[in-house]
Design a protein around this motif. Structure first.
Motif, PDB file in Angstrom:
ATOM      1  N   ARG A 137       7.415   4.428  -9.986  1.00 49.58           N
ATOM      2  CA  ARG A 137       8.088   4.768 -11.240  1.00 49.58           C
ATOM      3  C   ARG A 137       9.596   4.818 -11.011  1.00 49.58           C
ATOM      4  N   ARG A 138      10.246   3.667 -11.220  1.00 53.74           N
ATOM      5  CA  ARG A 138      11.671   3.574 -10.950  1.00 53.74           C
ATOM      6  C   ARG A 138      12.468   3.073 -12.154  1.00 53.74           C
ATOM      7  N   SER A 139      11.936   2.092 -12.876  1.00 51.71           N
ATOM      8  CA  SER A 139      12.666   1.527 -14.007  1.00 51.71           C
ATOM      9  C   SER A 139      12.651   2.485 -15.191  1.00 51.71           C
ATOM     10  N   LYS A 140      13.595   2.296 -16.116  1.00 48.03           N
ATOM     11  CA  LYS A 140      13.622   3.141 -17.312  1.00 48.03           C
ATOM     12  C   LYS A 140      12.371   2.921 -18.152  1.00 48.03           C
ATOM     13  N   GLU A 141      11.904   1.689 -18.215  1.00 49.88           N
ATOM     14  CA  GLU A 141      10.679   1.426 -18.969  1.00 49.88           C
ATOM     15  C   GLU A 141       9.488   2.188 -18.395  1.00 49.88           C
ATOM     16  N   SER A 142       9.388   2.228 -17.062  1.00 53.76           N
ATOM     17  CA  SER A 142       8.264   2.943 -16.451  1.00 53.76           C
ATOM     18  C   SER A 142       8.398   4.445 -16.640  1.00 53.76           C
ATOM     19  N   VAL A 143       9.620   4.955 -16.670  1.00 56.29           N
ATOM     20  CA  VAL A 143       9.821   6.392 -16.916  1.00 56.29           C
ATOM     21  C   VAL A 143       9.421   6.746 -18.343  1.00 56.29           C
ATOM     22  N   ILE A 144       9.819   5.909 -19.297  1.00 61.14           N
ATOM     23  CA  ILE A 144       9.443   6.175 -20.687  1.00 61.14           C
ATOM     24  C   ILE A 144       7.927   6.124 -20.845  1.00 61.14           C
ATOM     25  N   ALA A 145       7.291   5.140 -20.204  1.00 58.67           N
ATOM     26  CA  ALA A 145       5.827   5.052 -20.263  1.00 58.67           C
ATOM     27  C   ALA A 145       5.185   6.314 -19.694  1.00 58.67           C
ATOM     28  N   TYR A 146       5.763   6.845 -18.624  1.00 64.65           N
ATOM     29  CA  TYR A 146       5.267   8.072 -18.003  1.00 64.65           C
ATOM     30  C   TYR A 146       5.331   9.245 -18.979  1.00 64.65           C
ATOM     31  N   VAL A 147       6.430   9.363 -19.707  1.00 62.88           N
ATOM     32  CA  VAL A 147       6.560  10.441 -20.692  1.00 62.88           C
ATOM     33  C   VAL A 147       5.535  10.264 -21.812  1.00 62.88           C
ATOM     34  N   LEU A 148       5.437   9.050 -22.330  1.00 61.37           N
ATOM     35  CA  LEU A 148       4.506   8.795 -23.430  1.00 61.37           C
ATOM     36  C   LEU A 148       3.069   9.113 -23.023  1.00 61.37           C
ATOM     37  N   ASP A 149       2.700   8.686 -21.835  1.00 58.56           N
ATOM     38  CA  ASP A 149       1.320   8.898 -21.394  1.00 58.56           C
ATOM     39  C   ASP A 149       1.057  10.366 -21.050  1.00 58.56           C
ATOM     40  N   SER A 150       2.042  11.013 -20.438  1.00 60.70           N
ATOM     41  CA  SER A 150       1.857  12.413 -20.047  1.00 60.70           C
ATOM     42  C   SER A 150       1.699  13.324 -21.257  1.00 60.70           C
ATOM     43  N   LEU A 151       2.382  12.989 -22.347  1.00 58.63           N
ATOM     44  CA  LEU A 151       2.365  13.836 -23.543  1.00 58.63           C
ATOM     45  C   LEU A 151       1.495  13.255 -24.654  1.00 58.63           C
ATOM     46  N   ASP A 152       0.760  12.192 -24.333  1.00 55.34           N
ATOM     47  CA  ASP A 152      -0.139  11.558 -25.308  1.00 55.34           C
ATOM     48  C   ASP A 152       0.618  11.172 -26.574  1.00 55.34           C
ATOM     49  N   LEU A 153       1.727  10.451 -26.381  1.00 51.31           N
ATOM     50  CA  LEU A 153       2.580  10.072 -27.503  1.00 51.31           C
ATOM     51  C   LEU A 153       2.438   8.620 -27.926  1.00 51.31           C
ATOM     52  N   ARG A 154       1.536   7.888 -27.316  1.00 56.67           N
ATOM     53  CA  ARG A 154       1.333   6.497 -27.730  1.00 56.67           C
ATOM     54  C   ARG A 154       0.908   6.477 -29.200  1.00 56.67           C
ATOM     55  N   GLY A 155       1.521   5.586 -29.958  1.00 57.26           N
ATOM     56  CA  GLY A 155       1.220   5.493 -31.379  1.00 57.26           C
ATOM     57  C   GLY A 155       2.136   6.322 -32.249  1.00 57.26           C
ATOM     58  N   THR A 156       3.033   7.119 -31.623  1.00 59.01           N
ATOM     59  CA  THR A 156       3.975   7.939 -32.399  1.00 59.01           C
ATOM     60  C   THR A 156       5.412   7.482 -32.186  1.00 59.01           C
ATOM     61  N   GLU A 157       5.589   6.215 -31.773  1.00 55.62           N
ATOM     62  CA  GLU A 157       6.914   5.736 -31.375  1.00 55.62           C
ATOM     63  C   GLU A 157       7.963   5.862 -32.480  1.00 55.62           C
ATOM     64  N   SER A 158       7.551   5.809 -33.734  1.00 50.82           N
ATOM     65  CA  SER A 158       8.524   5.944 -34.828  1.00 50.82           C
ATOM     66  C   SER A 158       9.078   7.359 -34.927  1.00 50.82           C
ATOM     67  N   ASP A 159       8.423   8.301 -34.262  1.00 49.34           N
ATOM     68  CA  ASP A 159       8.878   9.692 -34.249  1.00 49.34           C
ATOM     69  C   ASP A 159       9.582  10.055 -32.941  1.00 49.34           C
ATOM     70  N   ILE A 160      10.008   9.020 -32.203  1.00 45.97           N
ATOM     71  CA  ILE A 160      10.679   9.224 -30.913  1.00 45.97           C
ATOM     72  C   ILE A 160      12.035   8.537 -30.954  1.00 45.97           C
ATOM     73  N   LEU A 161      13.039   9.184 -30.387  1.00 43.52           N
ATOM     74  CA  LEU A 161      14.392   8.633 -30.330  1.00 43.52           C
ATOM     75  C   LEU A 161      14.912   8.728 -28.904  1.00 43.52           C
ATOM     76  N   MET A 162      15.440   7.615 -28.401  1.00 49.10           N
ATOM     77  CA  MET A 162      16.053   7.587 -27.064  1.00 49.10           C
ATOM     78  C   MET A 162      17.546   7.813 -27.188  1.00 49.10           C
ATOM     79  N   ILE A 163      18.087   8.678 -26.343  1.00 49.49           N
ATOM     80  CA  ILE A 163      19.524   8.966 -26.325  1.00 49.49           C
ATOM     81  C   ILE A 163      20.036   8.672 -24.924  1.00 49.49           C
TER      82      ILE A 163
END
Length: 217
Positions: A137-163
């Motif tokens: 887990r090194r790339s930003k994409e893999s880190v974001i995937a880690y957050v989404l999977d850890s918090l069961d956020l897949r399918g809620t991407e419209s309610d997520i904002l990256m800063i």
């Protein structure tokens, strides 16, 4: 509940002085020539092995250089940094407004936690999304995937904002259909900022953008 994914280096904390010192130490130890300031000014943000590769190191050299970098950074350079004015207070207000506040940083998890603890930000973070210093887990994409999977956020991407502040933040978010805000005080340039939906010029502007995004959703 809406979720904010927040970069650390260049967004919450100006960690460039310590990153620069450890980067140059690593190059000197490897016998690799130092690049010019135009290159050095861009090293904060991306995974360090990518930066080492970008200046001409092969994969084995880059791995060795990163090991040297991490030892030096861990010995004290990580603390050669300053929080950006107003960001700690903004994290507190976001929590009060009911946002789920997470990090999504290419910084190693140990150093991300130490930095956020040092500057009084860790208590406002619901989930620490960070890179692995010795793992896949090194790339930003893999880190974001880690957050989404850890918090069961897949399918809620419209309610997520990256800063964030660099192209890796915006392209990483785009890979999941997540909108992004660029922080103009960070390490990116105008071309990188253009890849985000919004660009914030200061913390008040950032807060207004997030409020508008929240209301529109």
């Amino acid at each position: 509940m809406k979720t904010l994914l927040i970069d650390v280096d260049g967004t919450l904390i100006d960690s460039y002085p310590g990153i620069r010192a450890s980067f140059l130490h690593s190059l000197d130890q490897m016998g690799h020539p130092r690049p010019g300031e135009d290159v050095l000014s861009r090293i904060a943000g991306p995974p360090m092995e990518l930066t080492m590769r970008s200046i001409g190191m092969d994969p084995d050299e880059a791995r060795k250089a990163v090991e040297i970098y991490l030892r030096h950074y861990g010995a004290g350079s990580w603390a050669d940094a300053d929080p950006y004015p107003g960001m700690r207070e903004l994290l507190v207000r976001w929590k009060e407004k009911g946002f789920r506040v997470c990090t999504a940083t290419s910084k190693g998890e140990r150093f991300a936690r130490k930095s956020l603890e040092r500057y009084g930000m860790i208590d406002s973070i619901d989930f620490l999304g960070a890179a692995e210093e010795n793992g896949a887990r090194r790339s930003k994409e893999s880190v974001i995937a880690y957050v989404l999977d850890s918090l069961d956020l897949r399918g809620t991407e419209s309610d997520i904002l990256m800063i964030g502040d660099r192209i890796h933040d915006f392209d990483g978010a785009a890979a999941f259909g997540i909108d992004a805000v660029a922080c103009a005080w960070g390490y990116g340039d105008a071309d990188e900022h253009a890849r985000a939906r919004w660009t914030a010029t200061n913390t008040r502007h950032l807060e207004d953008i997030v409020d508008e995004w929240n209301e529109q959703g």
